[in-house]
Structures are given as structure tokens and as C-alpha cells.
Enzyme design. Structure first.
Site, PDB file in Angstrom:
ATOM      1  N   HIS A 192     -67.395 -63.193 167.315  1.00  0.00           N
ATOM      2  CA  HIS A 192     -66.778 -62.882 168.606  1.00  0.00           C
ATOM      3  C   HIS A 192     -65.952 -61.595 168.539  1.00  0.00           C
ATOM      4  O   HIS A 192     -65.032 -61.410 169.336  1.00  0.00           O
ATOM      5  CB  HIS A 192     -65.909 -64.059 169.067  1.00  0.00           C
ATOM      6  CG  HIS A 192     -66.716 -65.291 169.374  1.00  0.00           C
ATOM      7  ND1 HIS A 192     -67.362 -65.484 170.566  1.00  0.00           N
ATOM      8  CD2 HIS A 192     -66.996 -66.359 168.601  1.00  0.00           C
ATOM      9  CE1 HIS A 192     -67.999 -66.646 170.533  1.00  0.00           C
ATOM     10  NE2 HIS A 192     -67.795 -67.192 169.348  1.00  0.00           N
ATOM     11  N   GLU A 248     -51.157 -67.454 156.346  1.00  0.00           N
ATOM     12  CA  GLU A 248     -50.140 -67.170 155.338  1.00  0.00           C
ATOM     13  C   GLU A 248     -50.712 -66.344 154.192  1.00  0.00           C
ATOM     14  O   GLU A 248     -50.039 -65.464 153.643  1.00  0.00           O
ATOM     15  CB  GLU A 248     -49.530 -68.469 154.816  1.00  0.00           C
ATOM     16  CG  GLU A 248     -48.514 -68.305 153.695  1.00  0.00           C
ATOM     17  CD  GLU A 248     -47.313 -67.448 154.069  1.00  0.00           C
ATOM     18  OE1 GLU A 248     -46.587 -67.037 153.156  1.00  0.00           O
ATOM     19  OE2 GLU A 248     -47.089 -67.183 155.278  1.00  0.00           O
ATOM     20  N   LYS A 290     -49.077 -62.712 152.985  1.00  0.00           N
ATOM     21  CA  LYS A 290     -48.591 -62.405 151.646  1.00  0.00           C
ATOM     22  C   LYS A 290     -49.155 -61.079 151.160  1.00  0.00           C
ATOM     23  O   LYS A 290     -48.443 -60.253 150.574  1.00  0.00           O
ATOM     24  CB  LYS A 290     -48.980 -63.527 150.666  1.00  0.00           C
ATOM     25  CG  LYS A 290     -48.134 -64.752 150.756  1.00  0.00           C
ATOM     26  CD  LYS A 290     -46.741 -64.626 150.171  1.00  0.00           C
ATOM     27  CE  LYS A 290     -45.664 -64.344 151.162  1.00  0.00           C
ATOM     28  NZ  LYS A 290     -45.503 -65.036 152.360  1.00  0.00           N
ATOM     29  N   LYS A 336     -35.112 -60.455 153.283  1.00  0.00           N
ATOM     30  CA  LYS A 336     -35.398 -61.866 153.006  1.00  0.00           C
ATOM     31  C   LYS A 336     -35.305 -62.739 154.241  1.00  0.00           C
ATOM     32  O   LYS A 336     -36.143 -63.594 154.466  1.00  0.00           O
ATOM     33  CB  LYS A 336     -34.433 -62.387 151.927  1.00  0.00           C
ATOM     34  CG  LYS A 336     -34.727 -63.816 151.481  1.00  0.00           C
ATOM     35  CD  LYS A 336     -36.084 -63.915 150.828  1.00  0.00           C
ATOM     36  CE  LYS A 336     -36.386 -65.314 150.338  1.00  0.00           C
ATOM     37  NZ  LYS A 336     -37.784 -65.462 149.938  1.00  0.00           N
ATOM     38  N   TRP A 371     -30.183 -52.613 154.695  1.00  0.00           N
ATOM     39  CA  TRP A 371     -31.512 -52.531 155.311  1.00  0.00           C
ATOM     40  C   TRP A 371     -31.270 -51.897 156.668  1.00  0.00           C
ATOM     41  O   TRP A 371     -30.689 -52.496 157.547  1.00  0.00           O
ATOM     42  CB  TRP A 371     -32.127 -53.920 155.424  1.00  0.00           C
ATOM     43  CG  TRP A 371     -33.537 -53.941 155.922  1.00  0.00           C
ATOM     44  CD1 TRP A 371     -34.597 -53.271 155.426  1.00  0.00           C
ATOM     45  CD2 TRP A 371     -34.026 -54.708 157.037  1.00  0.00           C
ATOM     46  NE1 TRP A 371     -35.730 -53.574 156.139  1.00  0.00           N
ATOM     47  CE2 TRP A 371     -35.410 -54.453 157.135  1.00  0.00           C
ATOM     48  CE3 TRP A 371     -33.442 -55.590 157.944  1.00  0.00           C
ATOM     49  CZ2 TRP A 371     -36.206 -55.039 158.111  1.00  0.00           C
ATOM     50  CZ3 TRP A 371     -34.240 -56.167 158.912  1.00  0.00           C
ATOM     51  CH2 TRP A 371     -35.607 -55.894 158.982  1.00  0.00           C
ATOM     52  N   GLU A 373     -47.509 -58.177 153.007  1.00  0.00           N
ATOM     53  CA  GLU A 373     -46.093 -57.982 152.675  1.00  0.00           C
ATOM     54  C   GLU A 373     -45.904 -57.197 151.388  1.00  0.00           C
ATOM     55  O   GLU A 373     -45.056 -56.302 151.313  1.00  0.00           O
ATOM     56  CB  GLU A 373     -45.394 -59.338 152.551  1.00  0.00           C
ATOM     57  CG  GLU A 373     -45.138 -60.033 153.874  1.00  0.00           C
ATOM     58  CD  GLU A 373     -44.465 -61.371 153.682  1.00  0.00           C
ATOM     59  OE1 GLU A 373     -43.558 -61.701 154.459  1.00  0.00           O
ATOM     60  OE2 GLU A 373     -44.861 -62.116 152.755  1.00  0.00           O
ATOM     61  N   ASN A 413     -23.066 -56.752 158.145  1.00  0.00           N
ATOM     62  CA  ASN A 413     -24.455 -57.191 158.281  1.00  0.00           C
ATOM     63  C   ASN A 413     -24.637 -57.669 159.709  1.00  0.00           C
ATOM     64  O   ASN A 413     -23.845 -58.476 160.202  1.00  0.00           O
ATOM     65  CB  ASN A 413     -24.754 -58.329 157.292  1.00  0.00           C
ATOM     66  CG  ASN A 413     -26.133 -58.916 157.488  1.00  0.00           C
ATOM     67  OD1 ASN A 413     -27.015 -58.287 158.060  1.00  0.00           O
ATOM     68  ND2 ASN A 413     -26.319 -60.144 157.021  1.00  0.00           N
ATOM     69  N   GLY A 414     -25.688 -57.184 160.386  1.00  0.00           N
ATOM     70  CA  GLY A 414     -25.922 -57.596 161.764  1.00  0.00           C
ATOM     71  C   GLY A 414     -26.125 -56.393 162.657  1.00  0.00           C
ATOM     72  O   GLY A 414     -26.351 -55.270 162.192  1.00  0.00           O
ATOM     73  N   ARG A 429     -31.937 -58.397 149.906  1.00  0.00           N
ATOM     74  CA  ARG A 429     -31.583 -58.434 151.326  1.00  0.00           C
ATOM     75  C   ARG A 429     -31.561 -57.042 151.959  1.00  0.00           C
ATOM     76  O   ARG A 429     -31.429 -56.909 153.181  1.00  0.00           O
ATOM     77  CB  ARG A 429     -30.201 -59.083 151.499  1.00  0.00           C
ATOM     78  CG  ARG A 429     -30.128 -60.502 150.980  1.00  0.00           C
ATOM     79  CD  ARG A 429     -28.720 -61.047 151.102  1.00  0.00           C
ATOM     80  NE  ARG A 429     -28.376 -61.319 152.487  1.00  0.00           N
ATOM     81  CZ  ARG A 429     -28.625 -62.465 153.107  1.00  0.00           C
ATOM     82  NH1 ARG A 429     -29.250 -63.437 152.482  1.00  0.00           N
ATOM     83  NH2 ARG A 429     -28.262 -62.644 154.358  1.00  0.00           N
ATOM     84  N   CYS A 451     -28.667 -57.186 155.612  1.00  0.00           N
ATOM     85  CA  CYS A 451     -27.980 -56.475 154.541  1.00  0.00           C
ATOM     86  C   CYS A 451     -27.275 -57.477 153.637  1.00  0.00           C
ATOM     87  O   CYS A 451     -27.096 -58.641 153.989  1.00  0.00           O
ATOM     88  CB  CYS A 451     -26.952 -55.498 155.116  1.00  0.00           C
ATOM     89  SG  CYS A 451     -27.625 -54.372 156.352  1.00  0.00           S
TER      90      CYS A 451
END
Length: 615
Positions: free
Chosen positions: A511, A488, A492, A610, A76, A495, A102-103, A27, A2
């Protein structure tokens, strides 16, 4: 994850809080709220709303909320669904104390049950509301808000960054921090708290990065710092070098696009203090942050741990260290590493990578490595972050502020740092010849210019995205370094576009994964290993024959993929071992354009934040 802001000064607090929250909305963006002490300090004016910050702005539009002390929050969700009630700030029953958090409070259920036994009635489903009621309980016991904060923090288990205001103490904001990041901005006649620097850059560049278990009490003319026992702490503030312009969009439609285009400069900033020149020719690598002593030369192996995008950088780093320095490398996801009773040796070089420097699992892995006696090197973008303070040595990427949730320039500068480390270690260990070393330095010095060339020629990527953004399955494939880059590239796209995308080594197609390939599939091959072009082309033919649309991102200029790919993106020529720093840029652009074409906000992808400061 947050975003927290707080203000005490002579200005009206509400505009300052809203402005700060806009800088932190990356955030958390499923709800937002503010709490402002009224001018006569007889009440706390709380306004909050479910949804993005704009809904809070609409809610308070036209309302005059007078008061020069306040706190704000953009959320968040972790405990309790996004809603007006679950939004922060939270207050005690009488509304005289407000808190933003936050947490995660891990023992909140136990504390909540105890408080309910005391007659407290809860309004929300959050763990944070427990803090507000604990503060009230201990304030009634001690008669002092600071003592109440100390008593409350002593009983909290988990992680937190807190901002607290109280009607009985209308001249201050109290902040505290454990695990979750929090800074204090030092202004003239005003002071601030925030989860990240961009929230305060408009007002000051002088900040305290709160250490573990520190408490700050902010007044309009000074700030007092305390340890967890309530003893005063004296230290000098830090000065932030980058300015507000770095945290603005600068004419780009989105921060993600801006930050993709900032990669040439970010590469240059990462390289500049580390390349040693003889005239115009780079001849060596110098890390002022690190002394390459016997511990590096005699190290038995390198262990790299990180999460998400940073983990993918570590996988590329594995290939680089093993190729140039001929040293075995183990790469671990930090969330797994911390729980599997890992085998660590005192002659290991332990590298942690974290964009924010606050990633909870990465920090836990770092501490575990230090307990085992390993030498810990941190690679991070954030000066003063917890990772940078706790590691033995720290390498800053100098990427500048990255606002979009999906990392772009932070990732590529992490790659640059890992390549430089691998090359330097190869030289120190005698595993790379002088001529190859200098040739690679010349190639690496040219990476910023070549990255710029890619950014200026993105028409084909944009066109291909416009044709393929509705595909139901996307696979990225590659071999060696390209297999690592595929990880990566796929992340992207997941996301920001929410398209189902996977990555795997091209040799693994037969396979199992090829069973998923049909006419609704897009396969993107990253191809920068010339000796493997023929094999990769065969893999592409395999999926093409089953109806897949195909694209190659390649160094090849001979046309090796022209007959088997619907689109070929040719990147500027460079040493194949270094191409991961360039091949990712078209993949970033493809993800960005797919996101925009699907109507998403690429800066604020759903369900993501983030940096992940809780498990």
C-alpha cells in the site's frame, strides 16, 4: 532537558559538582558549567564551556577553585544555540547571584523586555538569564534572597528546576521546582541538589523528592522545605534502595550495552513481588499496589497514553489486554491526547507509562484524565516521581537506574508489567481459562532465563550489523504483536545510529512503502506469530525480489525463513503472545552495534535527552 547539581558542605565544591555532572551528562551534553562561591564569599567563580563535560574539565584543569558552596549544570539547548555564553550558570549583572535552570520559561520574552526597560543588559540568548536578573531585581527590593526567590517564582510561567547561590548568603543553596524534577540529597555535614538520584548516590541514599512548587534551602547541617507561599513543610525523606554500583558501567563499553544485558535481572525484579507460587509452579499474579475491584471488572475500556518508547510499550499492551482480557483499548501519544479534547468516561481505566515519571506531555494527560474522573494507573521506573505521586495507583517496574538515553530495560519491564496486568484482568473478568492462565504464568516466569540466553548469543547480530550498518534505508515489519514491536525496534535504531528507519505492519507493504525498496534497503521482519509465518515470508520475498537485504527475528525453528532471509535470528521458544519481551532484545543489540560501528556514542545520542520535561 538539563542536569542540575548543587552542593553545600565542608568539601571543596568543584570536584563534587563535576562528579555529579558526570552522572547526569545523559540529560544534556551540549555545554556544561559550574558556579562556586569563593572562600571569602566576595565573588562567584563561574566556569563554563560549550560541548561535552570533558571540555569544561579541560578548561579548569590545573586551576584551584576554592569554595564549599556551588551549583553546576549540563545543558540540552532549548533557547539559544550551544555556546560558552549560553551555557549555565547565568548571573545577574554584578555577578552576585548565579542560577542554573532545567525547563522552559514560557513568558521569558515578556519578562526580558520589561527588564531591558529597567536598564538590564543581557549577555545570552537563553530564557534562564531572565531568572538571574529577576532575582537581582527583587533582592534589591526586599533585601532577602529567599523573598526574592518567592517573588521571582510567582512571575515565572512554564517549567523549572532551579539552583541558586548568592554572595550575600554564602552558607546556603536555594532550590525550587515546578514540573521539572529535582531532588535534595541529605548527607552528614553536607547536602546536595540534583536532577536525578545517581548524582548523589556516592554520598547519600536519603533524599527528598521535591513536590510541585516546593522550595528547599540547603545548609551544611540541615535542609528546610517550603511551599510556594513560603510556609515550612515537614516530611520524612525517602531512602534509595539501589546502590552506586547500579549506576556504573561495570566493565561494559557503554551503559546501553550494560542495560541490555541487565534485562534478565530486571525481568526477575519486576516479576518477583508479583508472581504467586505453589511450590515451584506460578499459579497467580498479585499486585500489592492495586486492588482489582469492581471498577476493573466493569470497566468499559482501557486508555493508555505515553510518549516515545513508553508509547510503543502501550501499543504492545493494547494487543495483550484485548487478547487476554477481551476489553477494548485505546492507545494515544500523550502530546496529541492533551490537545484533542478527548472523550473520557468515568468507567475508563486510564494507564500512563513514563520511564522517568516526569514526562511533561504524559503528566498533562494524567491530569486531564483525573479531571474527567477516570481511574489513573501509572507505570514508571522512578520512585517518588511526579507521575507516581499524582496517579491513583502506581506500578513500579523495578528496572533499576537506566543511564543510557535510549531506553532498553525500562521498556521491557514496562512490557512485563502490562502483560501481568492484562493476564490478571483476564482472570478477573473470566476471559481466560484457568489452564491457559497457569500455562502463560509458567511461560512468563521463564522469560528472564530466555532473555539471558539471547544476551549470551549475540555473535550473529554483531556480525550482521558489521555488514549492514551503512544501509541508507531500514524497514521493520511484522504482524499483530510483532507490528507493535517493530515500532520500538525502529526507534532504537534511529536514536543511536542516526540511520533512517521506519516500521509498519507487514500487510501495508503493497500500500505504498514497497516503492522505497531497492538494493540499498534492509528489511527486518519480526516473526513470532506461527499462523502468520507464511504470509510474512511472502512479504519478505516481495522485498527480496526488489534487491533488499533481509533479516528475520523469529521463534521459528522449522526453517520457514531460511530461503528468503540473508540472516535469521532465532529467539528461545515461548508463547507467541509473550514474545515481544524477547524479540526486542536482538533489535536493541543490532541498534547498539550499528551505532558503535558508525562511531557514535550510543549512551548520548545527538539532540536527545533521557526524559522530556518540556513540550
Amino acid at each position: 532537558m538539563c542536569g542540575i547539581v548543587g552542593y553545600v558542605g565542608s568539601k571543596q565544591a568543584t570536584p563534587v559538582l563535576i562528579n555529579g555532572l558526570k552522572k547526569l551528562e545523559y540529560r544534556g551534553y551540549d555545554s556544561a558549567g559550574i558556579a562556586v562561591l569563593s572562600e571569602n564569599a566576595d565573588e562567584i567563580l563561574v566556569r563554563k564551556s560549550k560541548g561535552a563535560l570533558k571540555f569544561l574539565e579541560e578548561k579548569i584543569a590545573g586551576e584551584v577553585i576554592k569554595g564549599s558552596v556551588g551549583i553546576g549544570h549540563t545543558r540540552w539547548a532549548t533557547h539559544g544555540e550551544p555556546s560558552d555564553l549560553n551555557s549555565h550558570p547565568h548571573t545577574n549583572v554584578s555577578g552576585t547571584i548565579a542560577v542554573v535552570h532545567n525547563g522552559i520559561i514560557e513568558n521569558y520574552a515578556k519578562l526580558k523586555a520589561w527588564l531591558q526597560d529597567q536598564g538590564v543588559v543581557f549577555k545570552s540568548q537563553t530564557d534562564t538569564e531572565v531568572i538571574a536578573h529577576l532575582l537581582n531585581y527583587f533582592y534589591e527590593k526586599t533585601g532577602e534572597i529567599f523573598k526574592a526567590v518567592l517573588e521571582t517564582l510567582y512571575r515565572l510561567e512554564g517549567s523549572y528546576a532551579l539552583g541558586v547561590v548568592c554572595t550575600k548568603y554564602p552558607d546556603r543553596v536555594i532550590a525550587a521546582r515546578k514540573e521539572s524534577p529535582l531532588i535534595v540529597g541529605l548527607g552528614k555535614g553536607e547536602n546536595f541538589i540534583a536532577s536525578d538520584v545517581p548524582a548523589v548516590l556516592e554520598y547519600t541514599r536519603d533524599v527528598y523528592y521535591l513536590n510541585q512548587n516546593e522550595i528547599a534551602v540547603l545548609y551544611n547541617d540541615h535542609v528546610d522545605l517550603f511551599d510556594s507561599e513560603g510556609h515550612k513543610v515537614i516530611r520524612e525523606p525517602s531512602h534509595v534502595e539501589w546502590d552506586m554500583a547500579s549506576a556504573e558501567k561495570g566493565g561494559y563499553a557503554h551503559f546501553m550495552l550494560k542495560e541490555i544485558h541487565e534485562q534478565p535481572k530486571a525481568f526477575t525484579d519486576t516479576l518477583r513481588p508479583r508472581l504467586v507460587y505453589n511450590g515451584e509452579k506460578p499459579v497467580d499474579i498479585q499486585f500489592d499496589e492495586i486492588e482489582f475491584g469492581e471498577d476493573w471488572k466493569t470497566a468499559g475500556r482501557i486508555v493508555i497514553t505515553a510518549c516515545g518508547t513508553a508509547y510503543h510499550a502501550g501499543v504492545v499492551g493494547k494487543y495483550a489486554f484485548e487478547k487476554f482480557a477481551r476489553i477494548p483499548v485505546a492507545v494515544d501519544v500523550a502530546s496529541e491526547f492533551r490537545y484533542r479534547n478527548p472523550i473520557l468516561n468515568k468507567n475508563d481505566i486510564f494507564i500512563v507509562i513514563s520511564q522517568s515519571g516526569e514526562t511533561a506531555d504524559t503528566l498533562a494527560a494524567l491530569r486531564l484524565a483525573k479531571q474527567a474522573g477516570a481511574k489513573v494507573i501509572a507505570i514508571t521506573n522512578c520512585v517518588g516521581s511526579t507521575v507516581s505521586r499524582e496517579a491513583d495507583e502506581v506500578i513500579y517496574t523495578w528496572a533499576g537506574p537506566e543511564i543510557a538515553v535510549a531506553s532498553t530495560k525500562a521498556y521491557t519491564t514496562q512490557l512485563m508489567c502490562l502483560y501481568l496486568l492484562a493476564l490478571k484482568l483476564g482472570k478477573e473478568r473470566g476471559t481466560i481459562s484457568s489452564s491457559e492462565y497457569e500455562n502463560l504464568l509458567s511461560e512468563i516466569a521463564a522469560i528472564p532465563e530466555k532473555a539471558q540466553e539471547i544476551c549470551e548469543n549475540q555473535t550473529e547480530i554483531q556480525k550482521f550489523a558489521s555488514q549492514q550498518f551503512n544501509k541508507s534505508e531500514i524497514f521493520y515489519i511484522g504482524r499483530l504483536f510483532d507490528s507493535a514491536s517493530s515500532l520500538e525496534s525502529a526507534l532504537k535504531l534511529k536514536e543511536v545510529s542516526y540511520m533512517h528507519c521506519e516500521a509498519f505492519a507487514a500487510g501495508e507493504l503493497k500500500h505504498g512503502p514497497i516503492a522505497l525498496v531497492d538494493s540499498d534497503t534492509l528489511v527486518v521482519a519480526i516473526a513470532t506469530e506461527p499462523e502468520l509465518y507464511e504470509k510474512l515470508a511472502s512479504n519478505i520475498v516481495e522485498v527480496k525480489s526488489r534487491g533488499a537485504v533481509t533479516m528475520a527475528i523469529t521463534l521459528d525453528k522449522t526453517g520457514a525463513f531460511n530461503n528468503c532471509c540473508d540472516s535469521v535470528i532465532t529467539i528461545p521458544e515461548t508463547a507467541p503472545a509473550l514474545a515481544s519481551m524477547l524479540s526486542i532484545i536482538p533489535a536493541q543489540l543490532f541498534a547498539y552495534y550499528c551505532s558503535v560501528l558508525k562511531g557514535n556514542d550510543p549512551d548520548k545520542p545527538r539532540n536527545l535527552a533521557k526524559s522530556v520535561t518540556v513540550e
